[in-house]
Design a protein around this motif. Structure first.
Motif, PDB file in Angstrom:
ATOM      1  N   SER A 227      46.704 -42.689 -62.617  1.00  0.00           N
ATOM      2  CA  SER A 227      45.436 -43.420 -62.531  1.00  0.00           C
ATOM      3  C   SER A 227      44.935 -43.812 -63.914  1.00  0.00           C
ATOM      4  O   SER A 227      44.435 -44.925 -64.110  1.00  0.00           O
ATOM      5  CB  SER A 227      44.379 -42.561 -61.833  1.00  0.00           C
ATOM      6  OG  SER A 227      44.779 -42.243 -60.534  1.00  0.00           O
TER       7      SER A 227
ATOM      8  N   THR B  34      47.007 -46.678 -65.165  1.00  0.00           N
ATOM      9  CA  THR B  34      46.649 -47.904 -64.464  1.00  0.00           C
ATOM     10  C   THR B  34      45.383 -48.507 -65.044  1.00  0.00           C
ATOM     11  O   THR B  34      45.314 -49.717 -65.289  1.00  0.00           O
ATOM     12  CB  THR B  34      46.474 -47.630 -62.960  1.00  0.00           C
ATOM     13  OG1 THR B  34      47.676 -47.052 -62.455  1.00  0.00           O
ATOM     14  CG2 THR B  34      46.158 -48.900 -62.204  1.00  0.00           C
ATOM     15  N   VAL B  35      44.389 -47.675 -65.281  1.00  0.00           N
ATOM     16  CA  VAL B  35      43.130 -48.174 -65.847  1.00  0.00           C
ATOM     17  C   VAL B  35      43.350 -48.714 -67.260  1.00  0.00           C
ATOM     18  O   VAL B  35      42.822 -49.774 -67.619  1.00  0.00           O
ATOM     19  CB  VAL B  35      42.058 -47.058 -65.833  1.00  0.00           C
ATOM     20  CG1 VAL B  35      40.838 -47.453 -66.637  1.00  0.00           C
ATOM     21  CG2 VAL B  35      41.668 -46.713 -64.406  1.00  0.00           C
TER      22      VAL B  35
ATOM     23  N   GLY C  79      46.090 -49.981 -68.402  1.00  0.00           N
ATOM     24  CA  GLY C  79      46.810 -51.240 -68.240  1.00  0.00           C
ATOM     25  C   GLY C  79      45.885 -52.381 -67.855  1.00  0.00           C
ATOM     26  O   GLY C  79      46.004 -53.497 -68.384  1.00  0.00           O
ATOM     27  N   ILE C  80      44.950 -52.112 -66.966  1.00  0.00           N
ATOM     28  CA  ILE C  80      43.987 -53.147 -66.566  1.00  0.00           C
ATOM     29  C   ILE C  80      43.125 -53.552 -67.749  1.00  0.00           C
ATOM     30  O   ILE C  80      42.879 -54.745 -67.972  1.00  0.00           O
ATOM     31  CB  ILE C  80      43.135 -52.643 -65.383  1.00  0.00           C
ATOM     32  CG1 ILE C  80      43.988 -52.530 -64.129  1.00  0.00           C
ATOM     33  CG2 ILE C  80      41.945 -53.558 -65.136  1.00  0.00           C
ATOM     34  CD1 ILE C  80      43.302 -51.832 -62.980  1.00  0.00           C
TER      35      ILE C  80
ATOM     36  N   LEU D 258      45.187 -55.710 -70.072  1.00  0.00           N
ATOM     37  CA  LEU D 258      45.405 -57.055 -69.536  1.00  0.00           C
ATOM     38  C   LEU D 258      44.142 -57.903 -69.617  1.00  0.00           C
ATOM     39  O   LEU D 258      44.202 -59.102 -69.929  1.00  0.00           O
ATOM     40  CB  LEU D 258      45.898 -56.971 -68.093  1.00  0.00           C
ATOM     41  CG  LEU D 258      47.325 -56.447 -67.932  1.00  0.00           C
ATOM     42  CD1 LEU D 258      47.643 -56.244 -66.458  1.00  0.00           C
ATOM     43  CD2 LEU D 258      48.311 -57.399 -68.563  1.00  0.00           C
TER      44      LEU D 258
ATOM     45  N   GLY E 219      49.984 -53.662 -71.780  1.00  0.00           N
ATOM     46  CA  GLY E 219      49.136 -53.607 -70.586  1.00  0.00           C
ATOM     47  C   GLY E 219      49.946 -53.681 -69.303  1.00  0.00           C
ATOM     48  O   GLY E 219      49.706 -52.931 -68.356  1.00  0.00           O
ATOM     49  N   VAL E 220      50.936 -54.566 -69.273  1.00  0.00           N
ATOM     50  CA  VAL E 220      51.799 -54.691 -68.092  1.00  0.00           C
ATOM     51  C   VAL E 220      52.613 -53.416 -67.880  1.00  0.00           C
ATOM     52  O   VAL E 220      52.725 -52.919 -66.750  1.00  0.00           O
ATOM     53  CB  VAL E 220      52.723 -55.926 -68.234  1.00  0.00           C
ATOM     54  CG1 VAL E 220      53.818 -55.913 -67.201  1.00  0.00           C
ATOM     55  CG2 VAL E 220      51.916 -57.200 -68.135  1.00  0.00           C
TER      56      VAL E 220
ATOM     57  N   PHE F 203      50.268 -50.646 -66.680  1.00  0.00           N
ATOM     58  CA  PHE F 203      49.804 -50.907 -65.315  1.00  0.00           C
ATOM     59  C   PHE F 203      50.880 -50.563 -64.291  1.00  0.00           C
ATOM     60  O   PHE F 203      50.629 -49.821 -63.338  1.00  0.00           O
ATOM     61  CB  PHE F 203      49.387 -52.372 -65.183  1.00  0.00           C
ATOM     62  CG  PHE F 203      48.884 -52.733 -63.823  1.00  0.00           C
ATOM     63  CD1 PHE F 203      47.642 -52.314 -63.397  1.00  0.00           C
ATOM     64  CD2 PHE F 203      49.661 -53.483 -62.965  1.00  0.00           C
ATOM     65  CE1 PHE F 203      47.182 -52.644 -62.137  1.00  0.00           C
ATOM     66  CE2 PHE F 203      49.216 -53.822 -61.713  1.00  0.00           C
ATOM     67  CZ  PHE F 203      47.962 -53.396 -61.286  1.00  0.00           C
ATOM     68  N   PHE F 204      52.078 -51.087 -64.475  1.00  0.00           N
ATOM     69  CA  PHE F 204      53.120 -50.855 -63.475  1.00  0.00           C
ATOM     70  C   PHE F 204      53.630 -49.418 -63.488  1.00  0.00           C
ATOM     71  O   PHE F 204      53.994 -48.882 -62.439  1.00  0.00           O
ATOM     72  CB  PHE F 204      54.265 -51.852 -63.646  1.00  0.00           C
ATOM     73  CG  PHE F 204      53.910 -53.217 -63.133  1.00  0.00           C
ATOM     74  CD1 PHE F 204      53.648 -53.425 -61.796  1.00  0.00           C
ATOM     75  CD2 PHE F 204      53.816 -54.291 -63.999  1.00  0.00           C
ATOM     76  CE1 PHE F 204      53.302 -54.671 -61.313  1.00  0.00           C
ATOM     77  CE2 PHE F 204      53.475 -55.541 -63.539  1.00  0.00           C
ATOM     78  CZ  PHE F 204      53.210 -55.733 -62.191  1.00  0.00           C
TER      79      PHE F 204
ATOM     80  N   ILE G 275      50.894 -47.467 -61.543  1.00  0.00           N
ATOM     81  CA  ILE G 275      50.991 -47.741 -60.104  1.00  0.00           C
ATOM     82  C   ILE G 275      52.192 -47.010 -59.512  1.00  0.00           C
ATOM     83  O   ILE G 275      52.119 -46.429 -58.428  1.00  0.00           O
ATOM     84  CB  ILE G 275      51.098 -49.258 -59.845  1.00  0.00           C
ATOM     85  CG1 ILE G 275      49.796 -49.954 -60.199  1.00  0.00           C
ATOM     86  CG2 ILE G 275      51.475 -49.558 -58.404  1.00  0.00           C
ATOM     87  CD1 ILE G 275      48.631 -49.602 -59.312  1.00  0.00           C
TER      88      ILE G 275
END
Length: 61
Positions: free
Chosen positions: A9, A12-13, A15-16, A19, A43-44, A47-48, A51
């Motif tokens: 988590s 993911t945050v 990464g967001i 981005l 960031g990508v 994020f991935f 996830i």
């Protein structure tokens, strides 16, 4: 609480946030091009990866 799910988590945050910052920098034409591209790639990846960690970690009680 599962440590892997929490770490996913957080990734993911991050990464967001990366981005969004990349998109804003790209639209405003601020910053060096290499910096914007580097932040976008990181960031990508964050994020991935986040996830993936959240999806593949099973909840075991």
């Amino acid at each position: 609480m599962n440590l892997k799910r929490t770490f996913g988590s957080i990734l993911t945050v991050l990464g967001i946030i990366g981005l969004i910052y990349t998109a804003v920098s790209f639209i405003q034409h601020s910053g060096d091009t290499r910096t914007v591209i580097t932040l976008g790639v990181l960031g990508v990846i964050f994020f991935f990866t986040g996830i993936s960690l959240v999806r593949t970690t099973k909840d075991e009680t």
